[in-house]
Scaffold this motif. Structure first.
Motif, PDB file in Angstrom:
ATOM      1  N   THR A 128       0.861  -1.110   0.032  1.00 52.55           N
ATOM      2  CA  THR A 128      -0.053   0.127   0.116  1.00 52.55           C
ATOM      3  C   THR A 128       0.869   1.286   0.189  1.00 52.55           C
ATOM      4  O   THR A 128       0.680   2.259  -0.508  1.00 52.55           O
ATOM      5  CB  THR A 128      -0.865   0.091   1.109  1.00 52.55           C
ATOM      6  N   ALA A 186       2.140   2.818  -3.310  1.00 56.42           N
ATOM      7  CA  ALA A 186       1.127   3.639  -4.180  1.00 56.42           C
ATOM      8  C   ALA A 186       1.594   5.117  -3.743  1.00 56.42           C
ATOM      9  O   ALA A 186       1.329   5.915  -4.713  1.00 56.42           O
ATOM     10  CB  ALA A 186      -0.131   3.288  -3.793  1.00 56.42           C
ATOM     11  N   GLU A 233       6.204   7.102  -6.281  1.00 53.90           N
ATOM     12  CA  GLU A 233       6.234   6.784  -7.839  1.00 53.90           C
ATOM     13  C   GLU A 233       7.683   5.961  -8.111  1.00 53.90           C
ATOM     14  O   GLU A 233       7.511   4.882  -8.913  1.00 53.90           O
ATOM     15  CB  GLU A 233       6.361   8.148  -8.636  1.00 53.90           C
ATOM     16  N   ARG A 285       8.163  -2.086  -3.617  1.00 55.92           N
ATOM     17  CA  ARG A 285       7.724  -2.567  -2.450  1.00 55.92           C
ATOM     18  C   ARG A 285       8.982  -2.956  -1.626  1.00 55.92           C
ATOM     19  O   ARG A 285       9.404  -2.836  -0.076  1.00 55.92           O
ATOM     20  CB  ARG A 285       6.876  -3.889  -2.435  1.00 55.92           C
TER      21      ARG A 285
END
Length: 84
Positions: A45, A48, A51, A55
């Motif tokens: 999450t 997001a 940019e 992860r």
């Protein structure tokens, strides 16, 4: 026939695409802590909000910060702590 029996060596590293290291700016680090406060340790999450970070990079940043600045990580994850 001896020419066609050449062995090609392939390993895990043959198939991995590596990126050049990206250093974290002060602005990115502050944003990391804000996102950590909002979403916790859900790095998928959190990605997001960034940019140019994956992860895996976010998780590694967490691990590095947790070893260098454990008090800041604890503050960011504590629901009752006040952030200055």
């Amino acid at each position: 026939e001896a020419q066609h029996s050449a062995v090609i060596g392939a390993s895990y590293n043959s198939f991995v695409t590596r990126r050049a290291p990206q250093h974290w700016s002060v602005v990115e680090t502050k944003m990391f802590y804000k996102c950590l406060r909002m979403v916790g340790t859900d790095f998928a999450t959190m990605a997001a909000f960034f940019e140019n970070r994956t992860r895996k990079q976010l998780k590694r940043k967490y691990q590095v910060e947790n070893s260098k600045n454990p008090h800041l990580i604890e503050l960011a994850l504590s629901p009752h702590a006040r952030i200055p």
